[in-house]
Design a protein around this motif. Sequence first.
Motif, PDB file in Angstrom:
ATOM      1  N   UNK A 125       0.850  -1.178   0.000  1.00  0.00           N
ATOM      2  CA  UNK A 125       0.000   0.000   0.000  1.00  0.00           C
ATOM      3  C   UNK A 125       0.892   1.236   0.000  1.00  0.00           C
ATOM      4  N   UNK A 126       0.701   2.091  -0.985  1.00  0.00           N
ATOM      5  CA  UNK A 126       1.474   3.331  -1.117  1.00  0.00           C
ATOM      6  C   UNK A 126       0.521   4.497  -0.956  1.00  0.00           C
ATOM      7  N   UNK A 127       0.859   5.395  -0.034  1.00  0.00           N
ATOM      8  CA  UNK A 127       0.046   6.592   0.167  1.00  0.00           C
ATOM      9  C   UNK A 127       0.931   7.819   0.057  1.00  0.00           C
ATOM     10  N   UNK A 128       0.369   8.850  -0.538  1.00  0.00           N
ATOM     11  CA  UNK A 128       1.083  10.109  -0.688  1.00  0.00           C
ATOM     12  C   UNK A 128       0.219  11.087  -1.463  1.00  0.00           C
ATOM     13  N   UNK A 129       0.691  12.282  -1.576  1.00  0.00           N
ATOM     14  CA  UNK A 129      -0.070  13.321  -2.282  1.00  0.00           C
ATOM     15  C   UNK A 129       0.350  13.338  -3.751  1.00  0.00           C
ATOM     16  N   UNK A 130      -0.538  12.880  -4.608  1.00  0.00           N
ATOM     17  CA  UNK A 130      -0.180  12.841  -6.027  1.00  0.00           C
ATOM     18  C   UNK A 130      -0.037  14.231  -6.624  1.00  0.00           C
ATOM     19  N   UNK A 131      -0.585  15.246  -5.950  1.00  0.00           N
ATOM     20  CA  UNK A 131      -0.401  16.621  -6.439  1.00  0.00           C
ATOM     21  C   UNK A 131       0.908  17.230  -5.933  1.00  0.00           C
ATOM     22  N   UNK A 132       1.660  16.482  -5.146  1.00  0.00           N
ATOM     23  CA  UNK A 132       2.995  16.888  -4.693  1.00  0.00           C
ATOM     24  C   UNK A 132       3.987  16.418  -5.758  1.00  0.00           C
ATOM     25  N   UNK A 133       4.535  17.365  -6.499  1.00  0.00           N
ATOM     26  CA  UNK A 133       5.440  17.026  -7.595  1.00  0.00           C
ATOM     27  C   UNK A 133       6.611  16.173  -7.122  1.00  0.00           C
ATOM     28  N   UNK A 134       7.139  16.470  -5.934  1.00  0.00           N
ATOM     29  CA  UNK A 134       8.256  15.693  -5.406  1.00  0.00           C
ATOM     30  C   UNK A 134       7.887  14.234  -5.205  1.00  0.00           C
ATOM     31  N   UNK A 135       6.704  13.987  -4.651  1.00  0.00           N
ATOM     32  CA  UNK A 135       6.231  12.618  -4.439  1.00  0.00           C
ATOM     33  C   UNK A 135       6.093  11.898  -5.779  1.00  0.00           C
ATOM     34  N   UNK A 136       5.361  12.513  -6.703  1.00  0.00           N
ATOM     35  CA  UNK A 136       5.111  11.892  -8.004  1.00  0.00           C
ATOM     36  C   UNK A 136       6.396  11.604  -8.772  1.00  0.00           C
ATOM     37  N   UNK A 137       7.317  12.572  -8.767  1.00  0.00           N
ATOM     38  CA  UNK A 137       8.584  12.399  -9.498  1.00  0.00           C
ATOM     39  C   UNK A 137       9.429  11.286  -8.886  1.00  0.00           C
ATOM     40  N   UNK A 138       9.474  11.228  -7.561  1.00  0.00           N
ATOM     41  CA  UNK A 138      10.278  10.199  -6.898  1.00  0.00           C
ATOM     42  C   UNK A 138       9.700   8.809  -7.121  1.00  0.00           C
ATOM     43  N   UNK A 139       8.388   8.701  -7.073  1.00  0.00           N
ATOM     44  CA  UNK A 139       7.761   7.400  -7.326  1.00  0.00           C
ATOM     45  C   UNK A 139       8.019   6.979  -8.770  1.00  0.00           C
ATOM     46  N   UNK A 140       7.822   7.902  -9.696  1.00  0.00           N
ATOM     47  CA  UNK A 140       8.039   7.587 -11.101  1.00  0.00           C
ATOM     48  C   UNK A 140       9.496   7.208 -11.373  1.00  0.00           C
TER      49      UNK A 140
END
Length: 182
Positions: free
Chosen positions: A20-35
């Motif tokens: 289970x992964x939770x985070x703010x997808x509108x947080x560019x840092x979160x999205x970029x790091x996951x990607x």
Amino acid sequence: MGDQVLEVRVYEQPLAAQIDLRGRDNDAGFSQKVQAFLGQKLPETCGQVQEGEIKTIAGQVELKIFWMSPDEWLLVADFDHRKVILDGLNAALAGTHHAVTDVSANRRIIALEGNRALNILKQGCSLDLEAALPAPAGAVQTRLARTQVILERVNSSALFQLYVRNSFSEYVLDWLAVTIAE
């Protein structure tokens, strides 16, 4: 006579890594790091499933990512790779608001396959499954026979996987057996 057509078959899938992964997808840092770690974007809409592979120390790992809510995704892979994925995500997301939780022991995966599979599921689910899970693939959270499940259509109109909490899995298997027999 022609080949016999498979009407329906129920079987349990092997234990899988479920993270289970939770985070703010509108947080560019979160999205970029996951990607950057996964090598692909997270699904962005209800019902969407991303399939692909990630490169790890252990080699290529096949991975499915389910959209669960605007800030939650379920990652599913071979059980042997769960620690590599958990550790990799936590390292990649260090310093970012997130949660990565191993929920592998939380659910059993029950497969329902055959030309009657969709009709059987319709008997226990109020959701319009054809609209919610258009072919070829997708996944939604819903209730089946009064039990919360994650229902995945797997690259075909005749194969579904039900992610069912362990404590309800025998009930769901019994419900499927009765419904199939009707």
